[in-house]
Design an enzyme around this catalytic site. Structure first.
Site, mmCIF file in Angstrom:
data_model
loop_
_atom_site.group_PDB
_atom_site.id
_atom_site.type_symbol
_atom_site.label_atom_id
_atom_site.label_comp_id
_atom_site.label_asym_id
_atom_site.label_seq_id
_atom_site.Cartn_x
_atom_site.Cartn_y
_atom_site.Cartn_z
ATOM 1 N N GLY A 7 0.829 -1.212 0.000
ATOM 2 C CA GLY A 7 0.000 0.000 0.000
ATOM 3 C C GLY A 7 0.852 1.246 0.000
ATOM 4 O O GLY A 7 0.801 2.027 0.950
ATOM 5 N N PRO A 8 1.644 1.435 -1.061
ATOM 6 C CA PRO A 8 2.574 2.580 -1.061
ATOM 7 C C PRO A 8 1.884 3.908 -1.377
ATOM 8 O O PRO A 8 2.025 4.459 -2.453
ATOM 9 C CB PRO A 8 3.607 2.205 -2.134
ATOM 10 C CG PRO A 8 2.891 1.263 -3.044
ATOM 11 C CD PRO A 8 1.809 0.581 -2.252
ATOM 12 N N LYS A 175 -2.522 8.738 19.850
ATOM 13 C CA LYS A 175 -2.710 9.188 18.465
ATOM 14 C C LYS A 175 -4.192 9.117 18.088
ATOM 15 O O LYS A 175 -4.712 9.997 17.390
ATOM 16 C CB LYS A 175 -1.851 8.326 17.526
ATOM 17 C CG LYS A 175 -1.969 8.681 16.049
ATOM 18 C CD LYS A 175 -1.240 9.959 15.711
ATOM 19 C CE LYS A 175 -1.525 10.575 14.354
ATOM 20 N NZ LYS A 175 -1.655 9.769 13.203
ATOM 21 N N ASN A 183 -9.769 14.998 13.106
ATOM 22 C CA ASN A 183 -10.188 14.518 11.783
ATOM 23 C C ASN A 183 -11.663 14.759 11.453
ATOM 24 O O ASN A 183 -11.966 15.378 10.426
ATOM 25 C CB ASN A 183 -9.800 13.049 11.603
ATOM 26 C CG ASN A 183 -8.295 12.871 11.561
ATOM 27 O OD1 ASN A 183 -7.562 13.672 12.131
ATOM 28 N ND2 ASN A 183 -7.805 11.836 10.897
ATOM 29 N N GLU A 257 -11.623 6.766 7.517
ATOM 30 C CA GLU A 257 -11.190 5.840 8.571
ATOM 31 C C GLU A 257 -12.068 5.952 9.816
ATOM 32 O O GLU A 257 -11.680 5.485 10.884
ATOM 33 C CB GLU A 257 -9.735 6.154 8.922
ATOM 34 C CG GLU A 257 -8.802 5.957 7.748
ATOM 35 C CD GLU A 257 -7.476 6.680 7.907
ATOM 36 O OE1 GLU A 257 -6.456 6.098 7.537
ATOM 37 O OE2 GLU A 257 -7.462 7.821 8.398
HETATM 38 O O1 KPL Z 1 -2.968 12.223 11.557
HETATM 39 C C1 KPL Z 1 -3.497 13.227 11.137
HETATM 40 C C2 KPL Z 1 -4.411 13.050 9.974
HETATM 41 O O2 KPL Z 1 -4.673 13.992 9.249
HETATM 42 O O3 KPL Z 1 -4.857 11.898 9.787
HETATM 43 C C3 KPL Z 1 -3.306 14.559 11.810
HETATM 44 C C4 KPL Z 1 -2.429 14.371 13.027
HETATM 45 C C5 KPL Z 1 -4.642 15.106 12.231
HETATM 46 C C6 KPL Z 1 -2.583 15.548 10.947
HETATM 47 O O4 KPL Z 1 -3.352 16.060 9.913
#
Ligand code: KPL
Length: 296
Positions: A7-8, A175, A183, A257
């Site tokens: 998945g590049p 995270k 997001n 996601e």
């Molecule tokens: O991981 C991110 C994403 O956009 O999926 C952040 C940390 C919010 C940076 O844009």
């Protein structure tokens, strides 16, 4: 090492070029109908990679799997059929829970999880830009994976800083909390990450983080809610000009996601009998956006 990047996309291509430059035998595995692929990182010379060549999977020491969380379940079975039992699987994606239903099938393999803060952009199929220096943490998903700490040195040599985290799920939850906050809001409001610094978003960001922190405590993940909230503000400032990955997915009407970000928090909250109304509302909003494209 013989390494295949599965998945590049932007992050996978960044690692492909850096691991190649560090002297590894790197191949790519993706959805294009090709046997070779070239990639240029920033202004470095263009590099050539074997692409979708089954023998690269058969002899792989390491698969770096950078497909999105929602693609893992469909991509994995075909890969597992073609690799040796000793092949190390290293997953790098936003969100959590993608491997939960697959842990029995993965049990024989050394499996590692990771999270990275490197910024990367793929402006063209053969071009990747390293847009922000970051850090990567890796750690074990299962017992065979716990014996693979050396992979940390391999990655560190190619694209520092990389550290080994025996409790990688702690870093993944941190995270996850950041992604839960930034997001969906940026995707719904169609704004850059930096615009979330506007005071009108403060209460919603506070509530998202308070809910995620409650679920983390229920999961026995160490969390300092105020520090986590402050980290969200730091990420908003550090990535102010970026459009979050979910914002970009929504703009291009691609699957997001969300099931593995706020959706994961909602599922975990249900298991613990916790109410997470703000995350639930964001989850449903993005889900209904996605449904409106598939029905159109
Ligand atoms: O991981 C991110 C994403 O956009 O999926 C952040 C940390 C919010 C940076 O844009």
């Amino acid at each position: 090492m013989n390494i295949v990047i599965v998945g590049p996309g932007a992050i996978g291509s960044l690692w492909a070029t850096h691991l190649h430059q560090a002297g590894h035998q790197v191949a790519l595995w993706g959805t294009q109908n090709a046997t070779h692929w070239s990639l240029q990182c920033d202004e470095q010379p263009k590099l050539n990679f074997a692409y979708n060549q089954p023998d690269t999977l058969h002899r792989a020491d390491l698969l770096l799997i950078t497909v999105k969380a929602w693609q893992v379940a469909s991509a994995l079975p075909a890969l597992l059929e073609q690799i040796a039992d000793e092949t190390i699987l290293l997953f790098m994606h936003n969100g959590m829970g993608a491997l939960e239903a697959l842990s029995d099938r993965l049990a024989p393999y050394p499996v590692l999880l990771s999270t990275t803060t490197h910024g990367a952009l793929k402006p063209a199929p053969d071009k990747v830009l390293h847009t922000g220096q970051g850090q990567t943490q890796i750690g074990p998903f299962n017992t065979p994976g716990a014996r693979c700490e050396f992979v940390c040195d391999v990655l560190q040599h190619a694209l520092p800083q990389v550290s080994w985290n025996q409790h990688i799920e702690h870093a993944l939850w941190q995270k996850l909390a950041i992604n839960c906050a930034i997001n969906p809001l940026t995707a719904i409001e169609q704004i850059s990450n930096g615009e979330l610094a506007d005071p009108r978003y403060r209460a919603r960001l506070d509530n998202i983080i308070a809910e995620v922190a409650a679920v983390m405590r229920a999961e026995h993940i160490p969390v300092d809610q105020h520090a986590l909230r402050a980290t969200v503000d730091l990420v908003i400032a550090a990535t102010a000009r970026n459009r979050s990955s979910m914002h970009q997915d929504v703009v291009h009407q691609r699957q997001t996601e969300i099931d593995f970000i706020n959706g994961y928090v909602v599922r975990k909250a249900q298991q613990h009998g916790l109410a997470v109304p703000v995350n639930q509302q964001l989850y449903q909003h993005i889900q209904s956006l996605q449904q409106s494209w598939t029905q159109a």
